[in-house]
Enzyme design. Structure first.
Site, PDB file in Angstrom:
ATOM      1  CG  MET A 337      17.952  26.272  38.254  1.00 49.31           C
ATOM      2  SD  MET A 337      18.804  25.028  39.251  1.00 49.31           S
ATOM      3  CE  MET A 337      20.284  24.765  38.299  1.00 49.31           C
ATOM      4  CG  ASP A 356      12.812  37.216  38.700  1.00 49.18           C
ATOM      5  OD1 ASP A 356      11.644  37.340  38.276  1.00 49.18           O
ATOM      6  OD2 ASP A 356      13.329  36.099  38.930  1.00 49.18           O
ATOM      7  CB  VAL A 413      13.656  33.251  32.526  1.00 47.69           C
ATOM      8  CG1 VAL A 413      14.406  34.538  32.846  1.00 47.69           C
ATOM      9  CG2 VAL A 413      13.802  32.897  31.054  1.00 47.69           C
ATOM     10  CD  GLU A 415      13.713  24.342  30.192  1.00 52.45           C
ATOM     11  OE1 GLU A 415      14.303  25.409  30.425  1.00 52.45           O
ATOM     12  OE2 GLU A 415      14.294  23.331  29.796  1.00 52.45           O
ATOM     13  CE  LYS A 420      14.834  28.380  29.100  1.00 52.50           C
ATOM     14  NZ  LYS A 420      15.375  28.806  30.370  1.00 52.50           N
ATOM     15  CB  SER A 442      17.192  21.121  32.340  1.00 50.39           C
ATOM     16  OG  SER A 442      16.078  21.802  32.795  1.00 50.39           O
ATOM     17  CG  HIS A 463      22.242  21.455  32.317  1.00 51.47           C
ATOM     18  ND1 HIS A 463      22.141  20.099  32.216  1.00 51.47           N
ATOM     19  CD2 HIS A 463      21.180  21.845  33.055  1.00 51.47           C
ATOM     20  CE1 HIS A 463      21.071  19.681  32.872  1.00 51.47           C
ATOM     21  NE2 HIS A 463      20.479  20.723  33.390  1.00 51.47           N
ATOM     22  CG  ASN A 513      18.658  16.187  32.690  1.00 50.56           C
ATOM     23  OD1 ASN A 513      18.960  15.772  33.815  1.00 50.56           O
ATOM     24  ND2 ASN A 513      18.340  17.438  32.459  1.00 50.56           N
TER      25      ASN A 513
HETATM   26  P1  NAD Z   1      12.222  29.059  38.788  1.00 49.04           P
HETATM   27  O1  NAD Z   1      10.810  29.032  38.403  1.00 49.04           O
HETATM   28  O2  NAD Z   1      12.596  28.803  40.204  1.00 49.04           O
HETATM   29  O3  NAD Z   1      12.856  30.451  38.376  1.00 49.04           O
HETATM   30  C1  NAD Z   1      12.603  31.136  37.194  1.00 49.04           C
HETATM   31  C2  NAD Z   1      12.694  32.621  37.494  1.00 49.04           C
HETATM   32  O4  NAD Z   1      12.654  33.322  36.277  1.00 49.04           O
HETATM   33  C3  NAD Z   1      11.544  33.126  38.366  1.00 49.04           C
HETATM   34  O5  NAD Z   1      12.061  33.821  39.470  1.00 49.04           O
HETATM   35  C4  NAD Z   1      10.809  34.053  37.434  1.00 49.04           C
HETATM   36  O6  NAD Z   1      10.218  35.145  38.098  1.00 49.04           O
HETATM   37  C5  NAD Z   1      11.885  34.496  36.492  1.00 49.04           C
HETATM   38  N1  NAD Z   1      11.370  34.995  35.239  1.00 49.04           N
HETATM   39  C6  NAD Z   1      10.393  34.469  34.462  1.00 49.04           C
HETATM   40  N2  NAD Z   1      10.173  35.252  33.388  1.00 49.04           N
HETATM   41  C7  NAD Z   1      11.034  36.288  33.458  1.00 49.04           C
HETATM   42  C8  NAD Z   1      11.291  37.421  32.652  1.00 49.04           C
HETATM   43  N3  NAD Z   1      10.626  37.633  31.528  1.00 49.04           N
HETATM   44  N4  NAD Z   1      12.257  38.266  33.041  1.00 49.04           N
HETATM   45  C9  NAD Z   1      12.936  38.058  34.169  1.00 49.04           C
HETATM   46  N5  NAD Z   1      12.729  37.008  34.977  1.00 49.04           N
HETATM   47  C10 NAD Z   1      11.785  36.123  34.636  1.00 49.04           C
HETATM   48  O7  NAD Z   1      12.935  28.025  37.821  1.00 49.04           O
HETATM   49  P2  NAD Z   1      14.356  27.305  37.990  1.00 49.04           P
HETATM   50  O8  NAD Z   1      14.158  25.974  38.598  1.00 49.04           O
HETATM   51  O9  NAD Z   1      15.317  28.249  38.607  1.00 49.04           O
HETATM   52  O10 NAD Z   1      14.750  27.057  36.474  1.00 49.04           O
HETATM   53  C11 NAD Z   1      15.225  28.059  35.636  1.00 49.04           C
HETATM   54  C12 NAD Z   1      15.869  27.458  34.408  1.00 49.04           C
HETATM   55  O11 NAD Z   1      16.894  26.557  34.821  1.00 49.04           O
HETATM   56  C13 NAD Z   1      14.941  26.645  33.526  1.00 49.04           C
HETATM   57  O12 NAD Z   1      15.319  26.807  32.196  1.00 49.04           O
HETATM   58  C14 NAD Z   1      15.198  25.212  33.970  1.00 49.04           C
HETATM   59  O13 NAD Z   1      14.922  24.275  32.957  1.00 49.04           O
HETATM   60  C15 NAD Z   1      16.673  25.277  34.244  1.00 49.04           C
HETATM   61  N6  NAD Z   1      17.195  24.256  35.167  1.00 49.04           N
HETATM   62  C16 NAD Z   1      16.503  23.920  36.280  1.00 49.04           C
HETATM   63  C17 NAD Z   1      17.016  22.962  37.130  1.00 49.04           C
HETATM   64  C18 NAD Z   1      16.301  22.574  38.387  1.00 49.04           C
HETATM   65  O14 NAD Z   1      16.671  21.578  39.001  1.00 49.04           O
HETATM   66  N7  NAD Z   1      15.310  23.324  38.810  1.00 49.04           N
HETATM   67  C19 NAD Z   1      18.250  22.356  36.842  1.00 49.04           C
HETATM   68  C20 NAD Z   1      18.950  22.758  35.701  1.00 49.04           C
HETATM   69  C21 NAD Z   1      18.408  23.712  34.877  1.00 49.04           C
END
Ligand code: NAD
Length: 732
Positions: A337, A356, A413, A415, A420, A442, A463, A513
Site C-alpha cells: 500500500m 520503512d 505499516v 495491521e 502503528k 483497513s 483508506h 469492507n
Molecule cells: P505490507 O506488509 O505489504 O507493508 C507493510 C510495510 O510496513 C512493510 O514494508 C514493513 O516493512 C513496514 N513496516 C512494518 N513495521 C514498520 C516500522 N516499525 N517502521 C517502518 N515500517 C514498518 O502491508 P500492506 O498490504 O501494504 O498494508 C499496510 C496497511 O494498509 C495495513 O494497515 C493494511 O490493513 C492497510 N490496507 C491494506 C490493503 C491491502 O489490500 N493490502 C488495503 C487497504 C488498507
C-alpha cells in the site's frame, strides 16, 4: 445568456464560437442548441458567407451535454416523458443534419456552404457529435486533448448522431472501441483512427482556409452520396455478418446482458446499418429514448456522473477551512500500500518521503513506481523525462528526521495497533501535532489509533484500495475527535491525487469492507450448504458483480479472511454470526489453499498463476446438494447481503450522505454499476418490494437478512432513499 457567438469576417467566413459564460468547459444546453441553430440559419441565408467555422472560445472545445437537459426534456413532457425525450433528440438531429447538408440541393448535391469544426482541445460527447456533423474536423496538436464518445461509461450511448455517424465513417468494427468502451484518444490517434481529419498548429486558421477552398464534392458526406457502402459491410453482407454476430456475442460476454445501453447501442447500429441515413438517425433516437427511460440509466448518470463529480469537487468538504493542499507527504511503511500511495502522490507532483524499517524495503517501495513508469513508457503513455521527474520526488529512507516539513503523514505499516502506535509517536516527534496524521488501516478503529497521536483532532483515516494506482476510491474516516481541518486536508489530498473521496464515520470495517465482507461470506456460506459453486459465481456475475464471491476471496486471500474472521469473533464474542462461513474458510486454510497467492483456492490455477476453473476438490468436503436454488434466489442473497449493510451504515450514521453510499460502492468494490449503487438499487425495487424480499429471506435464512427499521418505515410511508435523503443529488 449567450453561449454561441457569431462573427462574419471580411474574408466571408462566419465563425461561430462556443463560449458558455462562467464555465471553464463548454457543455451543451437546450438554449445553446437553439442559439447554434439560429446562427447556422443566419449563415446559410447570407449569400456573402462563403463558409462557416465552428470553434470554441475556451482552451477545450466541449465536455459534452449538460445531462440535466435530458432530465428536463423528460420532466417537461408531463405524463409522456418518452415523447419529450424523443422529440428533444429529434430536434438535435434536425440541427446537426442541417449543418451536414448545409443548404445543398438534394438532387444535384451541389451548393452546400462548407462547414468545418476547429477544436482547440478536448472534444467529447456532443462536443464530438457536433463536429462529426460538419464537413471537416481540424484539431489542435494538443496531446493533452481527449477526443471521443464516452457516454457508455455513464450508462447511455451517443444519441445525437454520434453512433450513426461514427459507424458510417469507420464501419461497425472500427467504431466499436469508441462506442462500446467509450475510448478517448489524443488528436493524433483520433486522426489515425479516422475520427477527425486534420491535426494542425492553428485549427481556426486551417479550417478557414479549408472552407474558402472547399469544392461541392468536399461537402457531401459519403452516406449522402449514391452507392455509399458502409466500411466493413452491413449485417446482410457476408463480411458484415461476421462482424455483427461477433459484436453481439462480445457485448453480451462483457456486459452479461445487464447494461441496457450496450444492448441498445448495438441494436441502433445493427438496425441503422440496414436503412438510409435519416431513418438510422430516427432509430438511434428511439433506442436512445428507450435507454433513457430505463431506471438503470438515470441511476448510473446520477451516481457515476453527477454525484461522483460533486464528491470530487468537494460536496462534503467542510466549507470554512482554507485550502489544505499537500506539498510534502510522509508515508510510513513502503509495502504494497505504501508503495502505491507514494506513486500516486509523486504523480500528483507532491514531494514524498517513503519510510520503512529497512532501507531495502524503502527502496523496494520506490522501485514499484519505477516499474509502473517503465510499463507506461513501454505502452507509449509516458516518457523517460516524466519518469525521472516522478522518481525524483520520492525519497526512500529509514530516517524519520527526513519527515521534517511534511504537512501530511500517511501511515501504512503492518495491521498491528502496537506497531502503528510506535510509528505514530516516532513521526510526530519530528513533524509535531500540527501536521495532519492519516492511517490507512483497513480494520482497526480510528478513534483507538488516535490515542497514540498528540492531537486526536488532527488524526484521520484515509483508506486506499488495492491496487492504489488503479482504484478510484478513497474512504476517509472520521474518528470521534477528528476535526474539520483533518477532513479538509484528506479531501484536498484526494483531489490532488485525483481520487474520488467519500467521508464516513468510524465503525467496524468503515463502509466498503462492511458491505463486501457479507457478500463474500454469503458466497462461502452457500458452499457449505451444498450450492453448486458455479451457480454462486455465475449468479453474481449475471447480476453485474465484477467478481463472484469465491473469486473475490481468492484474490484478497483466504488467510486474510481467516485473520479478519478471528479478530471479528474475538471482538464480538457470542454475537458472532459467521461460524458456518469460518468452517469452510478455515478448512481451506488448513489445506494450504490461500487463494491466488498460493495458486490454489476456490479456483484452480495453472503454473503461470492463471485461473483454470473452479477447484474440483471442493465437492469432496462440501458435496453439491441434489436440489439447487433458483439463480434469482442466489442473486437476492448476494445482493441483499451487501445492500442491507449499506442501509444499516446509513441508519447507524456511518454513512452521512447517500451519494457517498452509492458512488463508494461502485468505485470501491464494483457493486453492480448498472444499478447506480446499493441505495439506488433499493429505490429501483421500491421499498415495499425490498421489504417483502427481506422478510422472505429472513424466514428462510435467518436474521442477517432482517429488514432494517428504516427500510420498513420507508415502505410504509412510500419513501425512497433519493427523495428522503438527497438534498443536493439530482436525478438525470
Ligand atoms: P505490507 O506488509 O505489504 O507493508 C507493510 C510495510 O510496513 C512493510 O514494508 C514493513 O516493512 C513496514 N513496516 C512494518 N513495521 C514498520 C516500522 N516499525 N517502521 C517502518 N515500517 C514498518 O502491508 P500492506 O498490504 O501494504 O498494508 C499496510 C496497511 O494498509 C495495513 O494497515 C493494511 O490493513 C492497510 N490496507 C491494506 C490493503 C491491502 O489490500 N493490502 C488495503 C487497504 C488498507
Amino acid at each position: 445568456m449567450t453561449e454561441f457567438h457569431y462573427d462574419k469576417g471580411a474574408d466571408g467566413v462566419a465563425v461561430i464560437t462556443w463560449d458558455v459564460p462562467g464555465k471553464s468547459m463548454n457543455v451543451m444546453s437546450l438554449e445553446g442548441f437553439k442559439e447554434l441553430d439560429a446562427h447556422i440559419d443566419t449563415a446559410l441565408a447570407d449569400d456573402s458567407v462563403k463558409g462557416i467555422v465552428i470553434t470554441s472560445g475556451k482552451k477545450d472545445f466541449a465536455g459534452g451535454m449538460d445531462l440535466n437537459v435530458l432530465a428536463k426534456m423528460k420532466a417537461e413532457a408531463g405524463d409522456e416523458p418518452a415523447r419529450g425525450l424523443f422529440d428533444g433528440v429529434m430536434m438535435m438531429h434536425g440541427v446537426l443534419r442541417k449543418i451536414e447538408r448545409a443548404g445543398m440541393d438534394p438532387k444535384t448535391l451541389k451548393g452546400a456552404k462548407p462547414i468545418a469544426a476547429a477544436l482547440p482541445g478536448t472534444a467529447v460527447g456532443i462536443g464530438l457529435e457536433l463536429p462529426l456533423s460538419t464537413h471537416r474536423i481540424f484539431a489542435a496538436d494538443n496531446p493533452k486533448a481527449k477526443i471521443g464518445l464516452p457516454e457508455i461509461m455513464v450508462g447511455i450511448f451517443p444519441g445525437a448522431g454520434g453512433t450513426t455517424r461514427l459507424v458510417r465513417k469507420l464501419g461497425a468494427m472500427g467504431a466499436a472501441p469508441f462506442l462500446l468502451e467509450g475510448k478517448l484518444s489524443e488528436p493524433k490517434k483520433a486522426k489515425s483512427a479516422g475520427i477527425i481529419d486534420e491535426v494542425v498548429a492553428d485549427p481556426v486558421a486551417a479550417a478557414k482556409e479549408w472552407v474558402l477552398n472547399a469544392k461541392d464534392a468536399d461537402c457531401v458526406k459519403p452516406w449522402d452520396q449514391k452507392g455509399y457502402k458502409m466500411p466493413g459491410g452491413t449485417p446482410y453482407n457476408p463480411q458484415g455478418f461476421m462482424t455483427f454476430v461477433g459484436a453481439a456475442a462480445m457485448v453480451h460476454g462483457k456486459t452479461q446482458g445487464v447494461y441496457p445501453a450496450a444492448k441498445a447501442l448495438l441494436s441502433a447500429v445493427y438496425e441503422g446499418a440496414m436503412v438510409p441515413f435519416d431513418t438510422a438517425l430516427k432509430i438511434e433516437a428511439r433506442w436512445f429514448t428507450h435507454v433513457m427511460m430505463n431506471p438503470s440509466s438515470s441511476a448510473m448518470i446520477r451516481s457515476l456522473f453527477l454525484n461522483k463529480e460533486a464528491l470530487e469537487k468537494g460536496a462534503v468538504r467542510p466549507k470554512d477551512v482554507p485550502d489544505q493542499q499537500v506539498a510534502k507527504v510522509g508515508i510510513l511503511g513502503a509495502g504494497m500500500m505504501g508503495a502505491g500511495i507514494a506513486y500516486v502522490s509523486a504523480r500528483a507532483g507532491i514531494e514524498v518521503v517513503l519510510i520503512d524499517a529497512k532501507q531495502e524495503a524503502a527502496d523496494k517501495g520506490k522501485a514499484y513506481s519505477e516499474g509502473l513508469m517503465d510499463k507506461a513508457i513501454s505502452r507509449g503513455r509516458s516518457t523517460a523525462e516524466k519518469k525521472a521527474e516522478l522518481l525524483d520526488k520520492i525519497t526512500p529512507t529509514t530516517d524519520y528526521a527526513a519527515l521534517k516539513g511534511c504537512d501530511l503523514i500517511v501511515e501504512a505499516v503492518f495491521e498491528d495497533p502496537g506497531v502503528k502506535a510506535e510509528v505514530t509517536a516516532q513521526a510526530q516527534a519530528v513533524v509535531g501535532a500540527d501536521c495532519i496524521f492519516a492511517t490507512n488501516t483497513s480494520t482497526l478503529p480510528i478513534t483507538e489509533l488516535a490515542k497514540a497521536a498528540q492531537d486526536a483532532q488532527g488524526f484521520i483515516g484515509i483508506h486506499f484500495f488495492s491496487p492504489v494506482d488503479k482504484m478510484a476510491l478513497v474512504e476517509i474516516i472520521k474518528g470521534k475527535q477528528t476535526g474539520d481541518r483533518a477532513v479538509a486536508k484528506a479531501l484536498d489530498y484526494a483531489r490532488q491525487i485525483r481520487k474520488t473521496p467519500i467521508v464516513v464515520n468510524d465503525a467496524r470495517f468503515f463502509y466498503a469492507n462492511r458491505c463486501i465482507i457479507p457478500y463474500i461470506n454469503e458466497g462461502v456460506r452457500m458452499v457449505a450448504e451444498g450450492i453448486e459453486p458455479a451457480l454462486i459465481e455465475n449468479a453474481a456475475k449475471l447480476v453485474g458483480m465484477p467478481l463472484g464471491p469465491l473469486q473475490l476471496v481468492d484474490e484478497t486471500s483466504i488467510d486474510l479472511g481467516v485473520k479478519i474472521a478471528k479478530a471479528t469473533k474475538a471482538a464480538m464474542g457470542d454475537a458472532y454470526p459467521d461460524d458456518a462461513v469460518d468452517a469452510v474458510l478455515f478448512w481451506m486454510y488448513d489445506q494450504g489453499r490461500l487463494g491466488r497467492k498460493s495458486a490454489s483456492g476456490f479456483y484452480a490455477y495453472d503454473e503461470k498463476g492463471k485461473r483454470t476453473g473452479l477447484w474440483d476438490g471442493l465437492a469432496a468436503q462440501y458435496p453439491v446438494a441434489e436440489n439447487q436454488p433458483d439463480v434469482t434466489e442466489v442473486q437476492h442473497r448476494l445482493l441483499f447481503a451487501q445492500v442491507l449493510e449499506a442501509v444499516r451504515a446509513l441508519e447507524d450514521g456511518v454513512l452521512m450522505d447517500i451519494r457517498e453510499g452509492d458512488v463508494g460502492a461502485i468505485l470501491g468494490w464494483g457493486f453492480a454499476p448498472w444499478s447506480g449503487g446499493p441505495l439506488s438499487w433499493l429505490d429501483m425495487l421500491g421499498a415495499p418490494r425490498a421489504v417483502e424480499l427481506c422478510d422472505a429471506l429472513t424466514e428462510r435464512y435467518g436474521k442477517r437478512f432482517a429488514t432494517p427499521k428504516l427500510l420498513r418505515e420507508m415502505a410504509e410511508k412510500g419513501d425512497s432513499f433519493y427523495t428522503r435523503f438527497a438534498p443536493a443529488a439530482k436525478a438525470a
